[in-house]
Scaffold this active site. Structure first.
Site, PDB file in Angstrom:
ATOM      1  N   CYS A  87     -79.245  57.859 -15.139  1.00  0.00           N
ATOM      2  CA  CYS A  87     -77.808  57.818 -15.460  1.00  0.00           C
ATOM      3  C   CYS A  87     -77.199  59.225 -15.434  1.00  0.00           C
ATOM      4  O   CYS A  87     -76.993  59.780 -14.372  1.00  0.00           O
ATOM      5  CB  CYS A  87     -77.581  57.113 -16.797  1.00  0.00           C
ATOM      6  N   HIS A 115     -80.812  52.196 -16.742  1.00  0.00           N
ATOM      7  CA  HIS A 115     -81.821  52.612 -17.720  1.00  0.00           C
ATOM      8  C   HIS A 115     -83.107  51.813 -17.541  1.00  0.00           C
ATOM      9  O   HIS A 115     -83.227  50.699 -18.043  1.00  0.00           O
ATOM     10  CB  HIS A 115     -81.286  52.424 -19.144  1.00  0.00           C
ATOM     11  N   GLU A 152     -85.855  52.352 -18.994  1.00  0.00           N
ATOM     12  CA  GLU A 152     -86.645  52.370 -20.227  1.00  0.00           C
ATOM     13  C   GLU A 152     -86.324  51.227 -21.184  1.00  0.00           C
ATOM     14  O   GLU A 152     -87.095  50.960 -22.115  1.00  0.00           O
ATOM     15  CB  GLU A 152     -86.476  53.720 -20.947  1.00  0.00           C
ATOM     16  N   SER A 177    -100.055  60.869 -50.571  1.00  0.00           N
ATOM     17  CA  SER A 177     -99.248  59.887 -51.288  1.00  0.00           C
ATOM     18  C   SER A 177     -99.872  58.501 -51.261  1.00  0.00           C
ATOM     19  O   SER A 177     -99.483  57.628 -52.025  1.00  0.00           O
ATOM     20  CB  SER A 177     -97.851  59.817 -50.663  1.00  0.00           C
ATOM     21  N   GLY A 178    -100.826  58.300 -50.347  1.00  0.00           N
ATOM     22  CA  GLY A 178    -101.369  56.955 -50.146  1.00  0.00           C
ATOM     23  C   GLY A 178    -100.651  56.226 -49.034  1.00  0.00           C
ATOM     24  O   GLY A 178    -101.068  55.146 -48.623  1.00  0.00           O
ATOM     25  N   ASP A 181     -98.971  57.960 -43.204  1.00  0.00           N
ATOM     26  CA  ASP A 181     -98.978  59.273 -42.558  1.00  0.00           C
ATOM     27  C   ASP A 181     -99.923  60.253 -43.252  1.00  0.00           C
ATOM     28  O   ASP A 181    -100.775  60.872 -42.611  1.00  0.00           O
ATOM     29  CB  ASP A 181     -97.561  59.850 -42.511  1.00  0.00           C
TER      30      ASP A 181
END
EC number: 6.3.5.2
Length: 513
Positions: A86, A172, A174, A226-227, A230
């Protein structure tokens, strides 16, 4: 961004398209590593990265607007294949001597193209449905180019300079609406750029472990755990690389879900034999939150207090040189490109003190969330942990509306545990993006047995989404909702009413605070 030299790379240049991250993700799904960078990247940087191909993303601007985004035209002389999408095609046309003009009407939505090319459209039918979104249009292509697709609305739906391996598409590929979009991108990546597709989580682990070991040596690393998915993946990856040189600090602020603190210690401390320091700071947080009802103020207090607690514990440890963080690639993109826009501030617990003298280690900062989950599975983290629900840094503190008390936290904790149990029993945990209970600051009249009650209302929030940027409420079967409601009012003290949130995002957000 650091990258193994032998790794194939497709470089995506960002011109502000809402789909730019999607391009990167589609290519990674093909087993080829891809990164998104600002369009102002220098030729020297590109040469250093040594990409196998370059994709110019779409964007909302006109190539003729004052201050519109552009690139160094020398990119086209590097001998690296280029695909303009585009805006990327219009910019390529303009920079290489073609002509672009404003369209009378913005073309947006589905269109039918007729394609002909033995490169981009190899193996694909001539007639195919694509997704258009543009306000400029090409009216004359540069010298050396030829048309490889047209449509009823444009003679130049796709163009190529086969000799220089420069391509452009006015749609597009994608997005899912483009019928053979993935195939087109695959043709560009595999046929044109000659990528083999060897990027896997197994390879990623090997490369990252080697990078971590080389950088850390015999020094020590600290990780705030933190558990959540991540920080858990970061901790396990680091532990695999450096073993007991890693120390994790788990701040239990008393705002966790039922059994969460014990689960972290059991699964990671015992299961992975990791060195985790659990800090019970519940009283400290609750004292700070007493009498506070404003959601922004609550969030700020929780974030600041987390920093102070972590800092206190970190100062007790000697000889630590590195701090590990679970920064994702989406965070890097949002902070690193001029065209990126932050839709909503996230619920991450506040940043760590700037005066903490640590070097940062961010081993998953090249990965998207779904890739982090795949990495977790590859590292041997149990699936039920890898697929845990997203949980905000302030925890249940923003799921209790108004002032936080121990009694209110217990209501949310117990009702949320029931919701999660039923969703799991019904096999819906992978179908629903996020689900939880909230405690609005509402009491209502009810009847339980022969007695009138005036008790709390519990709200259920369950949404479907792809990326969390937009969402819709989950169409949970009525019988399942009835089961959840019945269990909550019968098993959780001081609750006599359950409601279901049927609002989409936008206009609402997923969390209530």
């Amino acid at each position: 961004m650091e990258m193994a030299k032998e790794q194939e790379l497709i470089l995506v240049l960002d011109f502000g398209s809402q789909y730019n991250q999607l391009i990167t993700r589609r290519i990674r799904e093909m087993g080829v590593y891809s990164e998104l960078h600002d369009h102002e990247i220098s030729i020297e940087e590109i040469k250093k990265m040594n990409p196998k191909g370059i994709i110019l993303s779409g964007g909302p601007n006109s190539v003729y607007e004052e201050g519109s985004f552009t690139i160094d035209p020398e990119i086209y002389n590097l001998g690296i294949p280029v695909l303009g999408i585009c805006y990327g095609m219009q910019l390529t046309t303009k920079l290489l001597g073609g002509k672009v003009e404003r369209a009378n009407e913005r073309e947006y939505g589905k269109a039918i193209i007729n394609a002909k090319s033995d490169e981009l459209f190899a193996g694909l039918p001539a007639e195919q449905t694509v997704w258009m979104s543009h306000s400029d249009k090409v009216i004359e292509i540069p010298e050396g180019f030829e048309v490889i697709a047209d449509s009823p609305s444009t003679d130049y739906a796709a163009i190529e300079d086969k000799k220089r391996r420069i391509y452009g598409v006015q749609f597009h590929p994608e997005v899912r609406h483009t019928e053979y979009g993935n195939d087109l991108l695959n043709n560009f990546v595999r046929r044109v750029c000659d990528c083999k597709g060897q990027w896997t989580m197994e390879n990623f682990i090997e490369i990252e472990i080697e990078k971590i070991r080389q950088r850390v040596g015999d020094r020590r690393v600290l990780c705030a755990m933190s558990g959540g998915v991540d920080s858990s993946v970061v901790a396990v990856l680091l532990h695999k690389a450096i073993g007991d040189q890693l120390t994790c600090i788990f701040v239990d602020h008393g705002l966790l879900r039922k059994g969460e603190g014990d689960m972290v210690m059991e699964q990671f401390g015992e299961g992975f034999n990791m060195n985790i320091i659990r800090v019970n700071a519940k009283d400290r947080f609750m004292n700070k939150l007493k009498g506070v009802s404003d959601p922004e103020q609550k969030r700020k207090i929780i974030g600041n207090e987390f920093v102070y607690v972590f800092d206190d514990e970190a100062s007790k440890l000697k000889g630590v040189d590195f701090l590990a963080q679970g920064t994702l690639y989406t965070d890097v993109i949002e902070s690193g490109t001029k065209t990126a826009q932050t839709i909503k501030s996230h619920h991450n617990v506040g940043g760590l003190p700037e005066d903490m003298e640590f070097e940062l280690i961010e081993p998953i900062n090249t990965l998207f969330k779904d890739e982090v989950r795949k990495l977790g599975i590859e590292l041997g983290i149990p699936e039920h942990l890898v697929w845990r629900q997203p949980f905000p840094g302030p925890g249940l503190g923003i799921r209790v509306l108004g002032e936080i008390t121990e009694d209110k936290l217990e209501i949310v904790r117990e009702s949320d545990a029931i919701l999660r149990q039923v969703i799991r029993e019904e096999g819906l945990e992978r179908e629903i993006w996020q689900y939880f209970t909230v405690l609005p600051n509402i009491q209502s009249v009810g009847v339980m047995g022969d007695y009138r009650t005036y008790d709390h209302t519990v709200g259920i929030r369950a949404v479907t989404s792809i990326d969390g940027m937009t969402s819709d409420f989950a169409r949970i079967d009525w019988e399942v909702l009835q089961k959840i409601s019945s269990r909550i009012v019968n098993e959780v003290d001081h609750v006599n009413r359950v409601v279901y949130d049927i609002t989409s995002k936008p206009p609402s957000t997923i969390e209530w605070e």
